[in-house]
Scaffold this motif. Structure first.
Motif, PDB file in Angstrom:
ATOM      1  N   LEU A  42     -77.829  34.195  17.919  1.00 45.66           N
ATOM      2  CA  LEU A  42     -77.067  34.451  19.146  1.00 45.66           C
ATOM      3  C   LEU A  42     -77.985  34.783  20.310  1.00 45.66           C
ATOM      4  O   LEU A  42     -77.759  34.333  21.440  1.00 45.66           O
ATOM      5  N   ALA A  43     -79.034  35.569  20.062  1.00 44.93           N
ATOM      6  CA  ALA A  43     -79.975  35.922  21.129  1.00 44.93           C
ATOM      7  C   ALA A  43     -80.705  34.680  21.634  1.00 44.93           C
ATOM      8  O   ALA A  43     -80.886  34.510  22.849  1.00 44.93           O
ATOM      9  N   ALA A  44     -81.121  33.802  20.734  1.00 47.18           N
ATOM     10  CA  ALA A  44     -81.818  32.582  21.137  1.00 47.18           C
ATOM     11  C   ALA A  44     -80.895  31.674  21.948  1.00 47.18           C
ATOM     12  O   ALA A  44     -81.298  31.110  22.977  1.00 47.18           O
ATOM     13  N   HIS A  45     -79.654  31.542  21.507  1.00 53.69           N
ATOM     14  CA  HIS A  45     -78.681  30.717  22.222  1.00 53.69           C
ATOM     15  C   HIS A  45     -78.403  31.293  23.617  1.00 53.69           C
ATOM     16  O   HIS A  45     -78.353  30.552  24.608  1.00 53.69           O
ATOM     17  N   ALA A  46     -78.245  32.598  23.699  1.00 56.92           N
ATOM     18  CA  ALA A  46     -77.975  33.243  24.989  1.00 56.92           C
ATOM     19  C   ALA A  46     -79.169  33.105  25.931  1.00 56.92           C
ATOM     20  O   ALA A  46     -78.997  32.885  27.139  1.00 56.92           O
ATOM     21  N   ALA A  47     -80.394  33.228  25.404  1.00 61.16           N
ATOM     22  CA  ALA A  47     -81.586  33.072  26.241  1.00 61.16           C
ATOM     23  C   ALA A  47     -81.673  31.651  26.796  1.00 61.16           C
ATOM     24  O   ALA A  47     -82.014  31.456  27.972  1.00 61.16           O
ATOM     25  N   GLU A  48     -81.356  30.659  25.969  1.00 59.30           N
ATOM     26  CA  GLU A  48     -81.353  29.272  26.447  1.00 59.30           C
ATOM     27  C   GLU A  48     -80.324  29.078  27.553  1.00 59.30           C
ATOM     28  O   GLU A  48     -80.591  28.423  28.555  1.00 59.30           O
ATOM     29  N   ASN A  49     -79.130  29.641  27.358  1.00 52.25           N
ATOM     30  CA  ASN A  49     -78.101  29.539  28.408  1.00 52.25           C
ATOM     31  C   ASN A  49     -78.557  30.206  29.692  1.00 52.25           C
ATOM     32  O   ASN A  49     -78.287  29.710  30.787  1.00 52.25           O
ATOM     33  N   GLY A  50     -79.220  31.350  29.579  1.00 47.19           N
ATOM     34  CA  GLY A  50     -79.734  32.025  30.765  1.00 47.19           C
ATOM     35  C   GLY A  50     -80.791  31.206  31.473  1.00 47.19           C
ATOM     36  O   GLY A  50     -80.821  31.143  32.711  1.00 47.19           O
ATOM     37  N   ALA A  51     -81.672  30.541  30.716  1.00 43.98           N
ATOM     38  CA  ALA A  51     -82.709  29.710  31.328  1.00 43.98           C
ATOM     39  C   ALA A  51     -82.107  28.486  32.012  1.00 43.98           C
ATOM     40  O   ALA A  51     -82.551  28.093  33.093  1.00 43.98           O
ATOM     41  N   ASP A 105     -85.536  39.783  19.453  1.00 43.82           N
ATOM     42  CA  ASP A 105     -85.847  39.315  20.797  1.00 43.82           C
ATOM     43  C   ASP A 105     -85.912  37.793  20.786  1.00 43.82           C
ATOM     44  O   ASP A 105     -86.385  37.198  19.822  1.00 43.82           O
ATOM     45  N   ALA A 106     -85.457  37.206  21.852  1.00 46.88           N
ATOM     46  CA  ALA A 106     -85.589  35.761  22.043  1.00 46.88           C
ATOM     47  C   ALA A 106     -85.846  35.514  23.518  1.00 46.88           C
ATOM     48  O   ALA A 106     -85.368  36.251  24.376  1.00 46.88           O
ATOM     49  N   SER A 107     -86.609  34.475  23.801  1.00 45.03           N
ATOM     50  CA  SER A 107     -86.879  34.157  25.198  1.00 45.03           C
ATOM     51  C   SER A 107     -86.808  32.654  25.399  1.00 45.03           C
ATOM     52  O   SER A 107     -86.994  31.884  24.468  1.00 45.03           O
ATOM     53  N   ALA A 108     -86.527  32.279  26.633  1.00 42.55           N
ATOM     54  CA  ALA A 108     -86.486  30.875  27.009  1.00 42.55           C
ATOM     55  C   ALA A 108     -87.045  30.738  28.410  1.00 42.55           C
ATOM     56  O   ALA A 108     -86.857  31.621  29.245  1.00 42.55           O
ATOM     57  N   ASP A 109     -87.732  29.642  28.647  1.00 39.48           N
ATOM     58  CA  ASP A 109     -88.358  29.392  29.934  1.00 39.48           C
ATOM     59  C   ASP A 109     -87.549  28.344  30.687  1.00 39.48           C
ATOM     60  O   ASP A 109     -87.158  27.330  30.106  1.00 39.48           O
ATOM     61  N   ALA A 110     -87.293  28.589  31.947  1.00 44.12           N
ATOM     62  CA  ALA A 110     -86.520  27.659  32.761  1.00 44.12           C
ATOM     63  C   ALA A 110     -87.360  26.510  33.282  1.00 44.12           C
ATOM     64  O   ALA A 110     -86.855  25.646  33.979  1.00 44.12           O
ATOM     65  N   GLY A 111     -88.632  26.461  32.958  1.00 45.94           N
ATOM     66  CA  GLY A 111     -89.493  25.383  33.408  1.00 45.94           C
ATOM     67  C   GLY A 111     -89.995  25.631  34.816  1.00 45.94           C
ATOM     68  O   GLY A 111     -89.744  26.676  35.417  1.00 45.94           O
ATOM     69  N   PRO A 112     -90.696  24.658  35.368  1.00 46.85           N
ATOM     70  CA  PRO A 112     -91.214  24.837  36.720  1.00 46.85           C
ATOM     71  C   PRO A 112     -90.086  24.875  37.733  1.00 46.85           C
ATOM     72  O   PRO A 112     -89.018  24.309  37.516  1.00 46.85           O
ATOM     73  N   GLY A 113     -90.328  25.561  38.814  1.00 48.08           N
ATOM     74  CA  GLY A 113     -89.324  25.681  39.871  1.00 48.08           C
ATOM     75  C   GLY A 113     -89.084  24.353  40.561  1.00 48.08           C
ATOM     76  O   GLY A 113     -89.811  23.379  40.353  1.00 48.08           O
ATOM     77  N   PRO A 114     -88.069  24.284  41.415  1.00 49.36           N
ATOM     78  CA  PRO A 114     -87.742  23.025  42.079  1.00 49.36           C
ATOM     79  C   PRO A 114     -88.834  22.512  43.006  1.00 49.36           C
ATOM     80  O   PRO A 114     -88.952  21.331  43.220  1.00 49.36           O
ATOM     81  N   ASP A 115     -89.668  23.395  43.541  1.00 47.34           N
ATOM     82  CA  ASP A 115     -90.730  22.963  44.439  1.00 47.34           C
ATOM     83  C   ASP A 115     -92.073  22.837  43.731  1.00 47.34           C
ATOM     84  O   ASP A 115     -93.092  22.637  44.364  1.00 47.34           O
ATOM     85  N   ALA A 116     -92.095  22.935  42.409  1.00 51.14           N
ATOM     86  CA  ALA A 116     -93.358  22.895  41.674  1.00 51.14           C
ATOM     87  C   ALA A 116     -94.001  21.520  41.714  1.00 51.14           C
ATOM     88  O   ALA A 116     -95.215  21.405  41.694  1.00 51.14           O
ATOM     89  N   GLY A 117     -93.217  20.450  41.774  1.00 47.54           N
ATOM     90  CA  GLY A 117     -93.780  19.106  41.788  1.00 47.54           C
ATOM     91  C   GLY A 117     -94.622  18.839  43.017  1.00 47.54           C
ATOM     92  O   GLY A 117     -95.651  18.193  42.947  1.00 47.54           O
ATOM     93  N   ALA A 118     -94.217  19.350  44.159  1.00 44.15           N
ATOM     94  CA  ALA A 118     -94.967  19.111  45.389  1.00 44.15           C
ATOM     95  C   ALA A 118     -96.244  19.931  45.426  1.00 44.15           C
ATOM     96  O   ALA A 118     -97.208  19.541  46.058  1.00 44.15           O
TER      97      ALA A 118
END
Length: 170
Positions: A42-51, A105-118
């Motif tokens: 449940l913690a892993a699933h919730a962290a993914e949803n948050g990311a 504990d579980a964590s998830a990363d949302a990846g690079p921000g929207p302006d990271a490509g530039a």
């Protein structure tokens, strides 16, 4: 004359009374381990949803709480650090005091921000000159530095035919 066997009718009752507490403790231990496993999932699933919510520009804390069942909403801690969402969850306990010991504990990363490509540079270096972990743009001189034929395009041998020539003539 026949000998009489001693009466052992009460022995099984005594054995049952002796083994019953051990069986109950074993079942409770298995149930607690299963509850801890469910809590981790449940913690892993919730962290993914948050990311995912963070990547979409929404509030990750709300997304984490929406992903959890009712019993877990007051047992969760949410931490957002940059683009990472960390969820800590205490599972349901059948053994008193086991919740703290089995917290997950579980964590998830949302990846690079929207302006990271530039903002990404063409070459990233970790120190002076190319070294371990350095990413550089390829140059024409690199094949020669590595002892490969160059500086032109690599030449390949003629590929072997898939169908032997004697079969092609038929």
């Amino acid at each position: 004359m026949t000998r009489r066997r001693p009466d052992d009718g009460g022995q099984s009752s005594v054995e049952l009374v002796a083994i019953l507490p051990l069986a109950i403790v074993t079942v409770l231990g298995i149930a607690q381990v299963l509850a801890a496993g469910i809590g981790h999932e449940l913690a892993a699933h919730a962290a993914e949803n948050g990311a995912i919510a963070l990547a979409d520009g929404e509030d990750p804390r709300d997304a984490v709480r929406e992903a959890l069942p009712g019993w877990a909403k007051d047992r969760v801690q949410i931490k957002v650090d940059g683009r990472e969402v960390r969820v800590s969850l205490k599972p349901l306990t059948v053994i008193p005091g086991a919740g703290e010991a089995l917290a997950t504990d579980a964590s998830a990363d949302a990846g690079p921000g929207p302006d990271a490509g530039a903002a990404m540079p063409a070459a990233v270096s970790t120190g002076p000159g190319p070294g371990l972990g350095a990413v550089t743009e390829p140059t024409v001189d690199q094949p020669a530095e590595l002892g490969l034929p160059g500086p032109g395009p690599l030449e390949f041998a003629e590929p072997a035919p898939v169908i032997p020539p004697e079969w092609r003539e038929r």
